[in-house]
Design an enzyme around this catalytic site. Sequence first.
Site, PDB file in Angstrom:
ATOM      1  CE  LYS A  23       7.495 -12.367  82.700  1.00  0.00           C
ATOM      2  NZ  LYS A  23       7.555 -12.199  84.164  1.00  0.00           N
ATOM      3  N   PRO A  59       5.244 -23.264  81.032  1.00  0.00           N
ATOM      4  CG  PRO A  59       6.321 -24.267  82.837  1.00  0.00           C
ATOM      5  CD  PRO A  59       6.583 -23.400  81.648  1.00  0.00           C
ATOM      6  CB  VAL A  60      -0.488 -22.482  82.487  1.00  0.00           C
ATOM      7  CG1 VAL A  60      -1.582 -21.519  82.939  1.00  0.00           C
ATOM      8  CG2 VAL A  60      -0.620 -22.785  81.001  1.00  0.00           C
ATOM      9  N   GLY A 116       3.416 -19.867  85.639  1.00  0.00           N
ATOM     10  CA  GLY A 116       4.786 -20.078  86.058  1.00  0.00           C
ATOM     11  C   GLY A 116       5.607 -18.814  86.194  1.00  0.00           C
ATOM     12  N   GLY A 117       5.025 -17.646  85.905  1.00  0.00           N
ATOM     13  CA  GLY A 117       5.767 -16.399  86.027  1.00  0.00           C
ATOM     14  C   GLY A 117       6.762 -16.162  84.911  1.00  0.00           C
ATOM     15  N   GLY A 159       4.368 -16.722  79.505  1.00  0.00           N
ATOM     16  CA  GLY A 159       4.067 -17.538  78.339  1.00  0.00           C
ATOM     17  C   GLY A 159       2.896 -17.005  77.513  1.00  0.00           C
ATOM     18  N   GLY A 160       1.786 -16.705  78.174  1.00  0.00           N
ATOM     19  CA  GLY A 160       0.633 -16.184  77.450  1.00  0.00           C
ATOM     20  C   GLY A 160       0.926 -14.848  76.797  1.00  0.00           C
ATOM     21  CB  SER A 161       2.727 -11.836  78.013  1.00  0.00           C
ATOM     22  OG  SER A 161       1.875 -11.563  79.103  1.00  0.00           O
ATOM     23  CG  ASP A 172       4.983  -9.519  81.648  1.00  0.00           C
ATOM     24  OD1 ASP A 172       5.406  -8.506  82.255  1.00  0.00           O
ATOM     25  OD2 ASP A 172       4.737 -10.595  82.203  1.00  0.00           O
TER      26      ASP A 172
END
Length: 309
Positions: free
Chosen positions: A12, A105-106, A108-109, A112-114, A147
């Site tokens: 996102k 990327p981890v 990175g804003g 990704g995890g969300s 998110d």
Amino acid sequence: MGPSVLARAPAKLNLALSVGPPSVDRMHPICSWMVTVDLHDDLLLTRLPEESLSRYAIVWHPDAKRRSDIDWSITQDLAVRAHLALERRCGRLLPVQMKLAKRIPVGGGLGGGSSDGAAMLHALNHLFELGCSDDELAEIASELGSDVAFLVHGGSAIVEGLGERVERHALPPELHAVLAFPETACPTREVYGAFDRMTVGARVDSARVRALAEFRATSRIPPHACFNDLAPPALTIAPTLADDLEELSALAERPAHVSGSGSTLFVLCDDQLHATALAEACTTRLNLPAVAVRTAPRAMVIPFDPTAE
């Protein structure tokens, strides 16, 4: 083993992000215009026999532009937490084998995890034929992070409060952008801590966010109009990010922006050709890994044949 599905978990972008002061529980209200883009992680799930123990693996996809150590506890991964949350909601085990191949990327804003958590909910719903609606999945997602509820729906939306209020747009804009991935990371907690130290009298400016979102009807957002209240604190946490931001802006001949809490930078582009050329120039001339992206829908779930790998 049983059938398998592949879920694509999109990143996102925060095209606009306004942040308010922390409440007594240290949570920060926001108002943000978010869109999903076609940079995505791949979540492969295979259904296991009943009463089996679930198995999880997280790796970097060969296409990943910026990698870091996968050093977090598996029980803290948002995809795994989403799996356990759905099991609790259903009151039964949903045993799976998971392989998560990351491109986003981890730190990175880009959420990704969300997005992995949202993709897990969709994939389980499909694989076990649970019949949950998107709204039901979003309700579960709201317990996992600010998110995740948005990423269950994907597309384009105004997200407010602590992420639980999602005002979806029926027709997401067709936008093109370049994402650049500096080597530094911006831990979210540290960025918000710096925001608190730097900001006096902060307030959520929802009117400004909504004014920018009005440009979605034309898919022509003025490149300078994006804004992010977390950009100054992110630059404080990661000072080298300011140099990357300045160099990318000069190369693009238009402003580059910080996405979310950083450290990913983005530039809005005129079209796909423009984005592709800028991403290549960023990689070769600035030695800054970059990728051209466009807006994309939510997590897609498709049947998958593991023997075809």
